[in-house]
Design an enzyme around this catalytic site. Sequence first.
Site, PDB file in Angstrom:
ATOM      1  N   ARG A 170      47.694  60.158  95.684  1.00 11.63           N
ATOM      2  CA  ARG A 170      48.516  59.992  96.323  1.00 11.63           C
ATOM      3  C   ARG A 170      49.276  61.115  95.418  1.00 11.63           C
ATOM      4  O   ARG A 170      49.096  61.592  94.494  1.00 11.63           O
ATOM      5  CB  ARG A 170      49.349  58.916  96.433  1.00 11.63           C
ATOM      6  CG  ARG A 170      50.166  58.798  95.209  1.00 11.63           C
ATOM      7  CD  ARG A 170      51.055  57.322  94.939  1.00 11.63           C
ATOM      8  NE  ARG A 170      52.166  56.882  93.829  1.00 11.63           N
ATOM      9  CZ  ARG A 170      52.777  57.059  93.752  1.00 11.63           C
ATOM     10  NH1 ARG A 170      53.542  58.470  94.066  1.00 11.63           N
ATOM     11  NH2 ARG A 170      53.713  56.632  92.614  1.00 11.63           N
ATOM     12  N   ARG A 174      59.235  64.614  97.635  1.00 11.08           N
ATOM     13  CA  ARG A 174      60.268  64.215  97.725  1.00 11.08           C
ATOM     14  C   ARG A 174      61.124  64.519  98.344  1.00 11.08           C
ATOM     15  O   ARG A 174      61.658  66.440  97.690  1.00 11.08           O
ATOM     16  CB  ARG A 174      61.462  63.770  95.987  1.00 11.08           C
ATOM     17  CG  ARG A 174      60.006  63.486  95.535  1.00 11.08           C
ATOM     18  CD  ARG A 174      60.463  62.719  93.933  1.00 11.08           C
ATOM     19  NE  ARG A 174      59.409  62.126  93.085  1.00 11.08           N
ATOM     20  CZ  ARG A 174      60.364  61.620  91.945  1.00 11.08           C
ATOM     21  NH1 ARG A 174      61.292  61.836  91.236  1.00 11.08           N
ATOM     22  NH2 ARG A 174      59.483  61.542  90.853  1.00 11.08           N
ATOM     23  N   ARG A 245      37.889  64.153  78.904  1.00 10.47           N
ATOM     24  CA  ARG A 245      38.493  66.354  78.774  1.00 10.47           C
ATOM     25  C   ARG A 245      39.393  65.629  77.813  1.00 10.47           C
ATOM     26  O   ARG A 245      39.332  65.193  77.237  1.00 10.47           O
ATOM     27  CB  ARG A 245      38.904  66.314  80.039  1.00 10.47           C
ATOM     28  CG  ARG A 245      38.721  66.391  81.535  1.00 10.47           C
ATOM     29  CD  ARG A 245      37.577  67.427  81.384  1.00 10.47           C
ATOM     30  NE  ARG A 245      38.292  68.803  81.560  1.00 10.47           N
ATOM     31  CZ  ARG A 245      37.729  69.895  81.369  1.00 10.47           C
ATOM     32  NH1 ARG A 245      36.328  69.879  81.383  1.00 10.47           N
ATOM     33  NH2 ARG A 245      38.389  71.347  81.447  1.00 10.47           N
ATOM     34  N   ARG A 276      49.283  74.475  81.008  1.00  9.87           N
ATOM     35  CA  ARG A 276      51.525  74.576  80.251  1.00  9.87           C
ATOM     36  C   ARG A 276      51.831  74.622  78.860  1.00  9.87           C
ATOM     37  O   ARG A 276      50.754  75.554  78.306  1.00  9.87           O
ATOM     38  CB  ARG A 276      51.600  72.893  80.480  1.00  9.87           C
ATOM     39  CG  ARG A 276      51.343  72.139  79.224  1.00  9.87           C
ATOM     40  CD  ARG A 276      52.083  70.762  80.096  1.00  9.87           C
ATOM     41  NE  ARG A 276      51.933  69.803  78.969  1.00  9.87           N
ATOM     42  CZ  ARG A 276      51.838  68.591  79.025  1.00  9.87           C
ATOM     43  NH1 ARG A 276      52.849  68.309  80.498  1.00  9.87           N
ATOM     44  NH2 ARG A 276      51.136  67.443  78.361  1.00  9.87           N
ATOM     45  N   GLU A 296      49.419  74.865  75.886  1.00 13.53           N
ATOM     46  CA  GLU A 296      47.953  74.131  76.482  1.00 13.53           C
ATOM     47  C   GLU A 296      46.527  74.830  77.197  1.00 13.53           C
ATOM     48  O   GLU A 296      46.419  74.529  78.500  1.00 13.53           O
ATOM     49  CB  GLU A 296      48.199  72.162  76.412  1.00 13.53           C
ATOM     50  CG  GLU A 296      49.113  71.713  75.979  1.00 13.53           C
ATOM     51  CD  GLU A 296      50.123  70.696  76.203  1.00 13.53           C
ATOM     52  OE1 GLU A 296      49.295  70.142  77.891  1.00 13.53           O
ATOM     53  OE2 GLU A 296      51.239  70.356  75.700  1.00 13.53           O
ATOM     54  N   TYR A 344      43.579  55.927  81.132  1.00 11.10           N
ATOM     55  CA  TYR A 344      45.114  56.153  80.982  1.00 11.10           C
ATOM     56  C   TYR A 344      45.889  55.453  81.229  1.00 11.10           C
ATOM     57  O   TYR A 344      46.313  55.223  82.079  1.00 11.10           O
ATOM     58  CB  TYR A 344      45.272  57.465  81.446  1.00 11.10           C
ATOM     59  CG  TYR A 344      46.396  58.706  81.647  1.00 11.10           C
ATOM     60  CD1 TYR A 344      46.194  59.185  80.653  1.00 11.10           C
ATOM     61  CD2 TYR A 344      47.927  58.928  82.116  1.00 11.10           C
ATOM     62  CE1 TYR A 344      47.259  60.130  79.960  1.00 11.10           C
ATOM     63  CE2 TYR A 344      48.489  59.362  81.715  1.00 11.10           C
ATOM     64  CZ  TYR A 344      48.658  60.367  80.461  1.00 11.10           C
ATOM     65  OH  TYR A 344      49.472  60.449  80.073  1.00 11.10           O
ATOM     66  N   ASP A 346      50.496  54.968  80.458  1.00  6.19           N
ATOM     67  CA  ASP A 346      51.723  55.247  79.791  1.00  6.19           C
ATOM     68  C   ASP A 346      51.952  54.810  79.672  1.00  6.19           C
ATOM     69  O   ASP A 346      51.164  53.591  78.263  1.00  6.19           O
ATOM     70  CB  ASP A 346      52.379  55.018  81.617  1.00  6.19           C
ATOM     71  CG  ASP A 346      52.134  56.207  82.228  1.00  6.19           C
ATOM     72  OD1 ASP A 346      52.000  57.320  81.812  1.00  6.19           O
ATOM     73  OD2 ASP A 346      52.862  56.183  83.380  1.00  6.19           O
TER      74      ASP A 346
END
Length: 364
Positions: A170, A174, A245, A276, A296, A344, A346
Site C-alpha cells: 500500500r 492522505r 541492501r 536523502r 545516504e 525490517y 520499527d
Amino acid sequence: MYDYLIVGAGLFGAVFAREMTDHGKKCLVIDRRPHIGGNCFTECVEEINVHKYGAHIFHTSDKKIWNYVNRFAEFNNFVNSPIAVYGSELYNLPFNMNTFSKMWGITTPAQAKEIISEQIAALHITEPKNLEEQAISLVGRDVYEKLVKGYTEKQWGRKCSELPAFIIKRLPLRFTYDNNYFSDRYQGIPIGGYTPVFERLLDGTRVLLNTKYDDIRGEKIAEKTVFCGCIDEFFGYCLGELEYRSVRFEQEVLDTDNFQGNAVVNYTSADIPFTRIIEHKHFEHGSQEKTVISREYPVSWQKGSEPYYPINDEKNTELYGKYAELAHTRPDVIFGGRLGQYRYYDMDKVIRAALDTVRNELTR
C-alpha cells in the site's frame, strides 16, 4: 559462567539484557562494533547528536512501550515531516493535500481524488505484474513518476518494472493538509541522542566491544545465547546466503547554521545518486553555529559488508523459513532482532519482541 551471552548491543540485545539483569540473571553482551547501540548509535559532532546509521525517529501507538522507553530517556516533541525534491520541484511527504496542491494546483480532497482515480482508471491495470504497475494502480502516474519511481529504484538497485508487485502492499494517500509522516500517537527523539539510552539499558551488564561471536564461539560462556546477528551467518550459510541492501553514509560538517531547513529531505529523481540528506541538528531543534549532514547512498550488499534492509521477496522469505526451521534444532539459542529474524522492524516492535521473549524465557 553467564546465564545469557547476548550477541549484539543493539535494541533487542540491550532490552533483553536490561530485563534479565533486573530479574537477577547474569548477562554478557558482545558486539563486533566499537560502540553500543547498533544502528541507533548517535555520536556528538560539533555539539550535534549525529544519527550515524540513518535517521531513527521513535514512534509507537503502544502506550506500554512508550512508557518503557521513557524510563531511559526524556523525549522531545519532534514530528517527522520529510520533504521530497524532484528536479526543481519540492513536495511534502507523506502524500497529502499539500503534495497534491503543489503537484496539480488544486485545493480540495475531491479534486485530488478525481485526478488520482482518472489516472488509475486510464491504465486498466487489473492484476499488477510488477512493482511499477502495483504503485501506479495505487497512486496514479504523476505521484508514481515524481515521488516513487526513482527513489525506489535507487533503494533496490533494480528497475521498478523488474521488482515484484508484493513489495509495495500500500502507498498511503492522505486527503488532509497534514505533513506528519507517522500516524502513531507517540513520537519523538530522545534528548541527548540514543547512545545514553543504551548506556542506561546496559548499566550493570558486562559489555565487550570489538568482539566477534566467532572469536569466543567455542567457549562455554553461558547457558544460553541470544543471537542478534544474521541467522544464515550463525549456521555458516549452510543453506545459502540471505540477501540484503546496504547503505553508504557520507557525512559532512558545514560552516552554516542551517543547510536545508528540515531534518529529512528525500531526492526522488534517478539522476541524483543518493536517496536523502539528513541534517541532524533539526532532530533536536538545534541552534548550533555549524551543522552536520549525511548523504545516504544505497549500495549492493556482499557478504562481509553491513546488512541494513532484508530483501523479503519470495526467494529470500522461503530461504529464511528453512533457517527458521533449522533454528528449532538449537534450543540453546534465541534469534532476535532484524537480522536474527530477517525482517525490517520499527524500534517499538523490536522492544516489544524483546520484552515478549524475556517473558517467555522467565515462564519456562
